[in-house]
Design a protein around this motif. Sequence first.
Motif, PDB file in Angstrom:
ATOM      1  N   GLN A 176      -0.865   9.472   2.220  1.00 25.78           N
ATOM      2  CA  GLN A 176      -1.170   8.483   2.894  1.00 25.78           C
ATOM      3  C   GLN A 176       0.655   6.673   2.361  1.00 25.78           C
ATOM      4  O   GLN A 176      -0.048   6.305   3.501  1.00 25.78           O
ATOM      5  CB  GLN A 176      -2.202   7.895   1.228  1.00 25.78           C
ATOM      6  CG  GLN A 176      -3.307   9.120   1.981  1.00 25.78           C
ATOM      7  CD  GLN A 176      -4.199   8.343   3.198  1.00 25.78           C
ATOM      8  OE1 GLN A 176      -4.337   9.396   3.749  1.00 25.78           O
ATOM      9  NE2 GLN A 176      -4.734   7.821   3.138  1.00 25.78           N
ATOM     10  N   SER A 177       1.147   7.987   1.641  1.00 22.98           N
ATOM     11  CA  SER A 177       2.000   6.663   1.766  1.00 22.98           C
ATOM     12  C   SER A 177       2.590   6.729   3.276  1.00 22.98           C
ATOM     13  O   SER A 177       3.035   4.791   3.861  1.00 22.98           O
ATOM     14  CB  SER A 177       2.904   6.739   0.386  1.00 22.98           C
ATOM     15  OG  SER A 177       4.158   6.123   0.625  1.00 22.98           O
ATOM     16  N   GLU A 178       3.397   7.349   3.834  1.00 20.44           N
ATOM     17  CA  GLU A 178       3.843   7.538   4.802  1.00 20.44           C
ATOM     18  C   GLU A 178       3.070   6.825   6.255  1.00 20.44           C
ATOM     19  O   GLU A 178       3.578   5.948   6.642  1.00 20.44           O
ATOM     20  CB  GLU A 178       3.928   9.067   5.276  1.00 20.44           C
ATOM     21  CG  GLU A 178       5.041   9.207   6.339  1.00 20.44           C
ATOM     22  CD  GLU A 178       5.920  10.908   6.787  1.00 20.44           C
ATOM     23  OE1 GLU A 178       5.578  11.719   5.569  1.00 20.44           O
ATOM     24  OE2 GLU A 178       5.265  10.860   7.799  1.00 20.44           O
ATOM     25  N   PHE A 220      -1.048  11.582  -1.264  1.00 23.53           N
ATOM     26  CA  PHE A 220      -0.818  10.012  -1.262  1.00 23.53           C
ATOM     27  C   PHE A 220       0.533  10.379  -0.974  1.00 23.53           C
ATOM     28  O   PHE A 220       0.601   8.594  -0.399  1.00 23.53           O
ATOM     29  CB  PHE A 220      -0.840   9.972  -2.462  1.00 23.53           C
ATOM     30  CG  PHE A 220      -2.699   9.566  -3.301  1.00 23.53           C
ATOM     31  CD1 PHE A 220      -3.076   8.757  -2.842  1.00 23.53           C
ATOM     32  CD2 PHE A 220      -2.897  10.615  -4.350  1.00 23.53           C
ATOM     33  CE1 PHE A 220      -4.714   8.820  -3.250  1.00 23.53           C
ATOM     34  CE2 PHE A 220      -4.348   9.642  -5.068  1.00 23.53           C
ATOM     35  CZ  PHE A 220      -5.331   8.828  -4.489  1.00 23.53           C
ATOM     36  N   PHE A 221       1.809  11.200  -0.751  1.00 21.90           N
ATOM     37  CA  PHE A 221       2.462  11.122   0.002  1.00 21.90           C
ATOM     38  C   PHE A 221       2.552  10.999   1.518  1.00 21.90           C
ATOM     39  O   PHE A 221       3.557  10.035   2.120  1.00 21.90           O
ATOM     40  CB  PHE A 221       3.155  12.192  -0.039  1.00 21.90           C
ATOM     41  CG  PHE A 221       4.071  12.214  -1.066  1.00 21.90           C
ATOM     42  CD1 PHE A 221       4.728  11.418  -1.879  1.00 21.90           C
ATOM     43  CD2 PHE A 221       3.992  13.221  -2.435  1.00 21.90           C
ATOM     44  CE1 PHE A 221       6.047  11.732  -3.028  1.00 21.90           C
ATOM     45  CE2 PHE A 221       4.723  13.489  -3.456  1.00 21.90           C
ATOM     46  CZ  PHE A 221       5.726  12.571  -3.828  1.00 21.90           C
ATOM     47  N   SER A 269       0.495  -1.086  -0.173  1.00 17.38           N
ATOM     48  CA  SER A 269      -0.179   0.425   0.273  1.00 17.38           C
ATOM     49  C   SER A 269       0.666   1.615  -0.116  1.00 17.38           C
ATOM     50  O   SER A 269       0.571   1.609  -0.759  1.00 17.38           O
ATOM     51  CB  SER A 269      -0.701  -0.386   1.054  1.00 17.38           C
ATOM     52  OG  SER A 269      -1.821  -0.668   1.586  1.00 17.38           O
ATOM     53  N   SER A 270       2.156   0.873   0.938  1.00 19.41           N
ATOM     54  CA  SER A 270       3.154   2.581   1.283  1.00 19.41           C
ATOM     55  C   SER A 270       3.230   2.372  -0.469  1.00 19.41           C
ATOM     56  O   SER A 270       3.310   3.458  -0.973  1.00 19.41           O
ATOM     57  CB  SER A 270       3.585   2.211   2.015  1.00 19.41           C
ATOM     58  OG  SER A 270       4.674   3.008   1.625  1.00 19.41           O
ATOM     59  N   SER A 271       3.564   2.107  -1.043  1.00 20.33           N
ATOM     60  CA  SER A 271       4.364   1.559  -3.227  1.00 20.33           C
ATOM     61  C   SER A 271       3.518   1.955  -3.711  1.00 20.33           C
ATOM     62  O   SER A 271       3.198   3.190  -4.096  1.00 20.33           O
ATOM     63  CB  SER A 271       5.863   0.277  -2.957  1.00 20.33           C
ATOM     64  OG  SER A 271       6.210   0.286  -2.036  1.00 20.33           O
ATOM     65  N   TYR A 307       0.961   4.099  -3.107  1.00 17.46           N
ATOM     66  CA  TYR A 307       0.168   5.585  -3.174  1.00 17.46           C
ATOM     67  C   TYR A 307       1.554   6.284  -3.209  1.00 17.46           C
ATOM     68  O   TYR A 307       1.096   7.474  -3.693  1.00 17.46           O
ATOM     69  CB  TYR A 307       0.372   5.442  -1.278  1.00 17.46           C
ATOM     70  CG  TYR A 307      -1.053   5.060  -0.753  1.00 17.46           C
ATOM     71  CD1 TYR A 307      -2.301   5.625  -1.717  1.00 17.46           C
ATOM     72  CD2 TYR A 307      -1.348   4.693   0.580  1.00 17.46           C
ATOM     73  CE1 TYR A 307      -3.365   5.135  -1.479  1.00 17.46           C
ATOM     74  CE2 TYR A 307      -2.512   4.195   0.651  1.00 17.46           C
ATOM     75  CZ  TYR A 307      -4.013   4.541  -0.169  1.00 17.46           C
ATOM     76  OH  TYR A 307      -5.145   3.933   0.457  1.00 17.46           O
ATOM     77  N   LEU A 308       3.275   6.094  -3.025  1.00 18.38           N
ATOM     78  CA  LEU A 308       3.783   6.121  -3.737  1.00 18.38           C
ATOM     79  C   LEU A 308       3.532   6.241  -4.894  1.00 18.38           C
ATOM     80  O   LEU A 308       4.286   8.115  -5.688  1.00 18.38           O
ATOM     81  CB  LEU A 308       5.693   6.022  -3.603  1.00 18.38           C
ATOM     82  CG  LEU A 308       6.179   6.464  -2.205  1.00 18.38           C
ATOM     83  CD1 LEU A 308       7.161   5.452  -2.269  1.00 18.38           C
ATOM     84  CD2 LEU A 308       5.576   7.814  -1.930  1.00 18.38           C
ATOM     85  N   GLU A 363       0.894   5.122   5.462  1.00 15.45           N
ATOM     86  CA  GLU A 363       0.887   2.699   5.661  1.00 15.45           C
ATOM     87  C   GLU A 363       2.464   2.464   5.735  1.00 15.45           C
ATOM     88  O   GLU A 363       2.734   1.112   6.795  1.00 15.45           O
ATOM     89  CB  GLU A 363      -0.001   2.006   4.030  1.00 15.45           C
ATOM     90  CG  GLU A 363      -0.958   2.750   3.385  1.00 15.45           C
ATOM     91  CD  GLU A 363      -1.853   2.458   4.126  1.00 15.45           C
ATOM     92  OE1 GLU A 363      -2.257   1.182   5.310  1.00 15.45           O
ATOM     93  OE2 GLU A 363      -3.190   3.000   4.447  1.00 15.45           O
ATOM     94  N   ARG A 364       4.048   2.938   5.787  1.00 12.50           N
ATOM     95  CA  ARG A 364       5.024   2.520   6.207  1.00 12.50           C
ATOM     96  C   ARG A 364       4.472   2.434   7.860  1.00 12.50           C
ATOM     97  O   ARG A 364       5.502   1.735   8.266  1.00 12.50           O
ATOM     98  CB  ARG A 364       6.172   3.811   5.657  1.00 12.50           C
ATOM     99  CG  ARG A 364       7.239   3.515   6.247  1.00 12.50           C
ATOM    100  CD  ARG A 364       7.672   2.624   5.789  1.00 12.50           C
ATOM    101  NE  ARG A 364       9.101   2.253   5.982  1.00 12.50           N
ATOM    102  CZ  ARG A 364       9.776   1.705   6.766  1.00 12.50           C
ATOM    103  NH1 ARG A 364       9.684   0.357   6.306  1.00 12.50           N
ATOM    104  NH2 ARG A 364      11.325   1.917   7.192  1.00 12.50           N
TER     105      ARG A 364
END
Length: 176
Positions: free
Chosen positions: A55-57, A52-53, A29-31, A33-34, A59-60
């Motif tokens: 969101q990516s963070e 989305f940045f 998911s993190s990837s 969103y990136l 998920e990480r």
Amino acid sequence: MRDLIRIKSLISTEVEALLNQQVKKEAYSSSAYLAMASWCNRNGFDYSAEYFFKQSEEEREHQLKFYKYILDMGGNAISPDVSGIKQEYNSFREVFEDALDQEISVTQSIKNIYARCLKEQDFVTNEFLNWFLKEQREEEYKARRALELFEVIGEEGTGRWEIDKHVGKIKYDSEA
């Protein structure tokens, strides 16, 4: 030797495997969103790229919470191999449709772990998962709200520009 290792672990091998799968899903998911942030940035949707940045963070951070939980419980946390990330989208709307699909998939996965823990009476892991279930309620809300903007505002004329401006303002305030 394997039995001795299991004695040190507070989670079953099945729950450990499910939690490691969740680590991988969060990393995916993190990837994803990136990649969505990159697509939005390249196509002039700056507010959505920022969304989305973030969101990516998040998920990480979720990935790391699962990872550390497995270790805290004496399990073997496995660093995931993530591949097959979609890089291109046919439309601005498709990015948000994929984001909602991603969140629904994560919610279902957590519910599956929760169900397994209920079967095993692993109440400690279920308590840990409660935070994620609440978090998924927020994540799905925000993804659905973003898609609703396409219906409410429409994409014609300056519609996509307006949608982009509003994406960053989506909030979820429920404490229930």
